[in-house]
Each structure stands twice: as C-alpha cells, then as structure tokens.
Design an enzyme around this catalytic site. Structure first.
Site, PDB file in Angstrom:
ATOM      1  CG  HIS A   1      -6.400  -3.260   2.450  1.00 48.51           C
ATOM      2  ND1 HIS A   1      -5.571  -4.383   2.390  1.00 48.51           N
ATOM      3  CD2 HIS A   1      -7.015  -3.244   3.749  1.00 48.51           C
ATOM      4  CE1 HIS A   1      -5.554  -4.901   3.738  1.00 48.51           C
ATOM      5  NE2 HIS A   1      -6.408  -4.244   4.425  1.00 48.51           N
TER       6      HIS A   1
ATOM      7  CG  HIS B   1      -1.632  -1.162   1.345  1.00 47.73           C
ATOM      8  ND1 HIS B   1      -2.457  -1.456   2.519  1.00 47.73           N
ATOM      9  CD2 HIS B   1      -2.204  -2.101   0.657  1.00 47.73           C
ATOM     10  CE1 HIS B   1      -2.982  -2.620   2.235  1.00 47.73           C
ATOM     11  NE2 HIS B   1      -2.978  -2.992   1.119  1.00 47.73           N
TER      12      HIS B   1
END
Length: 712
Positions: A687, A643
């Site tokens: 996310h 991420h």
C-alpha cells in the site's frame, strides 16, 4: 482547555444519540405499523433490544440484525409468504438503519457526499489548527522552500527541512483542512472517503469494467487534508518486498536499492509490535508508531491457520527476507488505537517553529518558471477567493500526490508537448507527465456466510457510544479495527511469470464484508451503485459474514491521465485501462479460487461457512460459480485501492517516460522536484502510504545535501 473540550463532546454526543436513536425508532415503527399481531413481540424487542456482552464489554445497545428478532419468533420477514409489505421488506433488507453514532459523525465531518440534517459543524473546535507563527498575519513574500501539498509526503518534508540549523524557511500550501478527533477512529476509515477530507476523483468510463459502480466509473478518492491520504487511508504499514526496490534501482535509479532505502523506512518508524518490535529491520526511535490492532475477531485466527495449512506461515510480512512470504496480523500506523497521520506525527509537534508556515484551504494553481533559464521561482495559489504569488529562493517541491502533482506540472507547462499545445499551454519541458499510471485493483465479492452469530463485525455493534467511550479512554475495543481489516496474506499464483519469489496477490482478510452497514457508507465508499447492491448483496444485511479481498499487486495494464482543461479547479481525466492485459484477469481468477479454498478449509468449518454467490445484474447469463461468472463479477465489482503510482515516473535519462531523475529533480527544469507516490516507476507489493513516507525521508536528505553549503 482539553477537559472542557471533552466535556462538551460528551454532552453533544449524548444529545445526538438520544435524538437520533429516537428518530430511528420512530422511522422504524412507522415502517412496521401494519405488521400483524404475531410480530408485536418483535417490535418490543426492537424497542428494547437486549444488550450483548463479550468479556464484559458492551458490543451494541440498539438493533443490529433487524431480521433476527422476527426469525426468533417464527417469522421470516423477507419470505414470499410474509405478511409484511414490499416496502417493509425493502426496509429490512436494504434500508438497514445506520448507527446513530455513524449518522452523527457523518453529519459533523464537512462532507461532500452526505446530506446532513444540520449544516453547522459543532466539532470544528476539535479540529487541529496551524496558525502562522506569532508576529505573522500573512505569509512571507519569499521562502527557501515551497512545498505544494501538506499530505503524506509533504508533512514529512516540511518537518525535516525545518529541523536543522541554520534554519531554512518553508511554506506548505495545502488545499484541505487539518484533521479532527473523529478522523482518528480507525473503524471509520471507509466513511472518511465520503467526506470533504477526500478529493472525489472518478475514473473515466471504460467499457467492460466498473459495471456495478455509479455511472460505471470507478472511484479514486485521494486525501484532501493536512496529512493527505494518511488521514483517509486504512493505516496499513506495508513496505513492499526487497525485490521491488532492487528492481527499481536496477532500472538505472541509483540510490534506491532495498538496502539503501531500508534506513529511511526505519528512520521514521517507532515499532510497538509485540512480536517483531526488536527485529533488526524495524525502527524504534521514529515519529511514526506502528502497532498491532488491540481488537480482533476469531475469524482472523481461522484465516491465519488456513494459511499455515496451505504452506503460508504466519510472519512479519514486512520482513527483510526476499524469499519469505506468508500471512500476518495487520500492522497499523496508529498510536494507542488512534490513527497517526503524517501531519499528527511529523507536523503537529513542531507547528510552533518560526521557520515553518502552513497554509490550509489554499489551492495551488501552477508553478511559475522563468522561460529562458527554465528555473522555478514562484508558486501561484488561491485562498479565500483571491489569487496570490509567493516566491522561492531554493526549490519548489510538488508533494500533491499521484493525480494533483502531474496536473500541476502540466498546468505549469511541463508535460507531453502535443497535449499541452492542444490546450494552448506554452511548453517549457516536453516530458511524458501522466502517461504512465499503475493502480492496485481489487475484488470485494468473495464472501462467505457464517452459520453462527456474533462472529463478525457489523456496524450496529461497532459504532456505539460505549465503544466510543472505550476508544477515547483506553484506545482499544472494536473501534480500533482499521476499516474492519484484520490480516494480510501474500501469495504467488500459478499464473505468475515472475522468476523470483515475489507475490502477485495480496489477500486482505476482513472481519466482515460489504454488508457491514447494510449498504450504507461502506459500499458507497467504493461507489457501488444502489442497483448493484440491492440485487446482489441486500439479502446479506444483518448476517455474519467473512471475506478476503484479493488485490492485484503486479498489474500489467497501464493507464494514463491528462488535463481536462486549463483550470486548476477541474479534475484531470483519469484512464485506468483496468484488465486490458489478460494476465491481470487470470491472476484475479486464480486469487478468487484460493480465497474460496481458504474459506472452505477446516479452520473455518466451526463457523459453518458457505460461499455466497451474488446475483449480479450484469451476470445472469452465467452459471454461478463458473469462471465466466467470476470474470463477469470482477468486471462488475472491480475497485481501486487508491495506490496510483508512476504518473511522474522516476528514471534515468535513457528512459523516455521518465519525468524526474533518481534525485527526484524534474528533467529540464531547475529548482523543481516531485516527492510523492507519483515518482514510483512501477507497481510495488505495498500500500502506497509507507513507501511515500520513505520517499520523503530520502528526499529530505537529498535536498539538504544539495543546499548544504548555502548561506541563510
């Protein structure tokens, strides 16, 4: 034509399973031929394993836990007094036979990290295709917009920018291939990161972290496909907390408050969530289906009940309330149990648009900018070994992701002046490209053994032909589990210094652990080394386990990236600077203690849970279970959850690290924007896939507004 494809698919699968399964039996028997008479009945069971059923559904049709048949017959195959040779013990504990179905799939997905027995890709005819519109054999010389990267954000942008009248022409340049049927299987998410659908980036060596990884370098795979990382990720639908976006706006980024971005989250969403479908903050008419996973184990109920017992209600973790934290069943970007990438949701239905041209397997080299006017007017790219240049009338939009977008900017002369001059690149804009990098890191080593059987997910009972047939026909069953993830929980640890109710840890509850495939592709997708896995986890092979992976949501440590050289084919140097700030380590230690508290709580007692303390090669001097042991374990097993954000940071002109303004325009350059996760200026509680989709939706509106008065 579709019926013919599936008929050929069934024939091929049946052939492969018969061939590969028999090969495994032969290999297995070769390894066990010297076993004494008291295990002959065990070999018979391995040859003809009993089928197991739950609610009338076949779970597996070939050996799962290879050690179990021995134990049932009074033999402990791995004990010191066992009559098996050391080679046989190693075979049973570590060289756990991979499912024939998984082996077949890995052979057919054009991958970069697997040694196939057959280099031909017989599934290529199942891959989606995006030919140029009728009448075009080559791209045009000029387009209104050029989008570099047809990934998570690029697919959304291309769809939105070609939907209105008058029609704007759009070219998408994507380095990867279109996705295929097999990449739609949620349970195989982890395996996709070992294929050619992922850029195999690795972090530069950093002393004291990633000690258990290959070459002691953490793995940072990014999607390399039309659809980008939405083709290889875990399909988790998470938006972040309202405070995330309000704080970004408060830093001078106008238009980015939670209330302002909420409409873009809702625009793309088609909620099919059973309980929350009609909530006021959920979208119901978008292209991206969000649904509950059709299959779950009982372990997720124990996790959620344990959360409730400790004051964390079961909630919609994408709720609109800034103060409500809790645990919840995982929500996924799938449709009827099949992965729904942004390419499938936003591009595939519109690929016949005459004004949308998509080039796959084409790699951008740089953006061409007029040195005097500082205007981006063309893109240089490579395809089939040749170099091409395509011109742009309005804007070039970089949507290549948090690693490739900053790389392209620097190759184009936009970046830190001193760094570019060192490489001999003429500087067109002195901006701090790549100098700010945040990443969500996690620790997959909190594992509980279960004193019960058939409670968790193991590859041999998931990856079977009956389960594949069930998934294809009905979109349910074990293969719908998104990389074995079943629930998410959000907590604020005692070491958090945040004055608001913002979590600093996400708990990822799994219906298994790192041992799901006995040290196969699952742990390899994290690049955990052979040495680490064999010594630390091989004793778990074939056992039922549960784990919850703590992910650090608000890392204080800041990394950076820079060019390796001037070649677009060279990967940048990636410096994670993991755990440089002590608070990051303290937060993970608190999270580990919380997971242990959950696993030892009343809801898990019916599974007979016991904490597994791995024997890490680098941690032998520490008492197992002590704080020094866990700190060493974190430094050994820390992983990236891919991420990365901030490398093309969005910010006001007063922010010295800002690369793009709040409308995502690159400072000092006309006709150039960046639209992907790289613009997110600080870590968020999500996310990154869904926020990236939101960013693309918002950017499309901003771009349309800019050119609303333009004539075609």
């Amino acid at each position: 034509m579709g019926t013919m494809k599936f008929s050929v698919l069934w024939i091929f699968i049946a052939y492969q399973l018969i061939y590969v399964n028999n090969a495994y039996k032969i290999d297995l028997l070769d390894d066990l031929t010297s076993v004494t008479d008291d295990t002959e009945n065990v070999l018979e069971e391995i040859e003809s394993p009993s089928q197991n059923y739950r609610n009338g559904k076949i779970l597996w049709t070939f050996p799962g836990n290879l050690t179990e048949p021995f134990k049932k017959n009074g033999v402990n195959p791995t004990s010191e007094g066992s009559k098996l040779t050391e080679r046989q013990k190693r075979f049973l504990l570590w060289s756990y036979p991979q499912s024939p179905l998984v082996d077949m799939i890995m052979q057919t997905m054009a991958n970069n990290n697997y040694s196939p027995k057959n280099s031909h890709d017989p599934f290529d005819f199942l891959r989606d295709s995006y030919p140029l519109p009728k009448g075009h054999t080559t791209p045009l010389e000029e387009y209104d917009y050029i989008i570099v990267g047809g990934g998570t954000s690029g697919s959304v942008l291309a769809s939105r920018l070609t939907e209105d009248k008058p029609k704007a022409t759009v070219l998408v340049i994507e380095a990867g291939k279109p996705e295929m049927l097999i990449s739609d299987i949620p349970a195989l998410a982890r395996y996709l990161q070992l294929t050619d659908y992922a850029w195999p980036y690795t972090m530069e060596h950093q002393s004291g972290v990633c000690l258990g990884s290959d070459e002691q370098r953490c793995y940072w795979p990014r999607g390399k496909a039309l659809g980008g990382s939405s083709v290889t990720d875990f399909m988790l639908y998470t938006r972040g907390r309202p405070q995330d976006w309000d704080r970004i706006a408060a830093d001078g980024n106008y238009g980015w408050t939670h209330d302002e971005v909420l409409k873009y989250f809702m625009k793309s969403e088609r909620s099919e969530l059973r309980k929350y479908k009609n909530a006021s903050y959920r979208g119901r008419d978008g292209e991206l289906t969000v649904e509950n996973v059709p299959f779950k184990t009982g372990l997720v109920e124990a996790f959620l009940q344990a959360g409730r017992n400790f004051g964390h209600p079961t909630v919609d973790y994408n709720n609109n309330s800034p103060d409500e934290l809790g645990f919840g069943y995982v929500q996924t970007t799938t449709t009827k149990g099949h992965r729904l990438s942004t390419a499938k949701a936003f591009l595939h239905p519109h690929k016949r648009r005459k004004n949308l041209h998509i080039l796959t397997e084409a790699r951008a080299g740089k953006v061409i900018i007029e040195p005097l006017t500082k205007r981006a007017y063309a893109v240089e790219y490579f395809k089939n070994g040749a170099k091409y240049t395509v011109r742009c009338r309005r804007e070039v939009i970089l949507a290549a992701g948090p690693i490739a977008s900053p790389q392209l900017l620097m190759l184009s002369g936009i970046g830190p002046q001193e760094h570019l001059q060192t490489l001999g690149i003429p500087v067109l804009a002195n901006l701090q490209v790549g100098r700010s990098l945040y990443d969500h890191i996690a620790f997959p080593g909190v594992i509980f053994k279960l004193n019960t059987s058939n409670a968790s997910l193991l590859e041999p009972k998931v990856a079977t032909l009956p389960n594949l047939m069930q998934w294809l026909q009905f979109g349910d069953g074990l293969l719908t589990s998104p990389g074995m993830i079943e629930a998410l929980g959000y907590i604020k640890t005692s070491v958090s210094k945040d004055p608001e109710q913002v979590p600093d840890v996400e708990l990822i509850s799994m219906g298994t652990s790192i041992n799901v495939d006995g040290g196969g592709a699952f742990r390899k997708s994290w690049r955990i080394s052979d040495k680490t896995y064999v010594k630390s986890f091989s004793s778990l092979n074939g056992m039922d386990t549960w784990s919850a992976i703590p992910m650090l949501l608000q890392p204080k440590s800041t990394g950076y990236l820079e060019l390796r050289d001037t070649s677009p084919y060279s990967f940048p140097k990636l410096y994670g600077n993991y755990l440089k700030d002590r608070q990051d380590m303290d937060t993970l230690l608190e999270a580990i203690k919380y997971v242990i508290k959950l696993g030892e709580s009343e809801p898990f007692k019916k599974y007979g849970t016991s904490l597994f303390l791995a024997d890490y090669p680098s941690c032998s001097e520490h008492t197992p279970g002590s704080d020094p042991y866990w700190e060493c374990a974190i430094r050994t097993m820390v992983i990236s959850l891919h991420h990365q954000v901030g490398t093309c940071k969005m910010g006001p002109p007063s922010d010295s690290y800002a690369v793009v303004d709040p409308e995502l325009r690159v400072y000092g350059i006309e006709g150039l924007r960046v639209v992907d996760a790289s613009i997110i200026p600080k870590p968020i509680c999500a996310h990154s896939t869904v926020p990236t989709i939101m960013i693309a939706e918002k950017a499309a509106d901003m771009i349309k507004q800019t050119w609303s008065n333009a004539s075609v």
